[in-house]
Design a protein around this motif. Structure first.
Motif: not given
Length: 203
Positions: A10, A73, A100, A145, A148-150, A152
């Motif tokens: 992330p 992204y 990424d 972000r 998105e991290a969650n 990923e």
């Protein structure tokens, strides 16, 4: 043939910092500079941190199939120039890609033999603190972000290894150990063993 090591995770997890520490420990490791359309942050240098390109320039690279992978992204394009990676691997040197998660999964479609390492934060709260601490992101961007991290983090199963970035030196040492272990795998050593056996038989 060199190894292609793909390090991703992330945004805000510390990929760049860990990669820099790893390269100090393994100066023979070749860093593949990515291209991007995002604006340079303070201190970043074109051709060193990224190849900074306009959207028009990047789209031309896509049309020419000049990228190993690319992704959009949070409103910007990121991609890996193809020729540099192919040439370096063919010379027998290892290449590390710091990209990424979207890009890593695209690379996996073309390089199944690559080594895929997912860099994890110690906790979700720490990840948010790191992103906020940059002081370069808007509140809306930070929220995007984190969402998105969650997503990923749910893709970890596509990777060969997971390394927690709880401390930079420790994380880089773990990745160094992974690379060394991969070079020691039996099937990678088989060509050398075959040459040894041939020499013995001819002696």
């Amino acid at each position: 043939m060199g190894l292609l090591i793909v390090l991703s995770g992330p945004a805000g997890v510390g990929k760049g910092t860990v990669c820099a520490a790893l390269r100090k420990r393994m100066p023979e490791l070749v860093y593949s500079v990515s291209a991007t359309t995002r604006q340079p942050r303070q201190g970043e240098i074109d051709g060193v941190n990224y190849f900074f390109r306009t959207r028009e320039q990047f789209q031309d690279m896509i049309k020419r199939d000049a990228l190993l992978e690319h992704a959009e992204y949070v409103g910007n394009y990121y991609g890996t120039p193809r020729d540099f990676v192919d040439t370096t691997l063919a010379s027998g040197r290892d290449v590390i890609l710091e990209i990424d998660v979207q890009g890593a999964l695209k690379v996996k479609e073309k390089f199944q033999e690559a080594i895929f390492i997912f860099l994890l934060p110690p906790s979700f709260d720490v990840l948010k603190e790191r992103i906020t601490g940059r002081g370069t992101e808007t509140k809306d961007t930070i929220e995007r972000r984190m969402n998105e991290a969650n997503r990923e983090l749910g893709l970890l199963s596509h990777y060969d290894y997971a390394v927690v970035n709880d401390e930079i030196d420790a994380a880089s040492d773990r990745i160094r150990s992974i690379i060394i272990a991969e070079h020691c795998k039996g099937y990678r050593v088989m060509p050398t063993v075959a040459h040894m056996r041939t020499a013995i038989e001819k002696a």
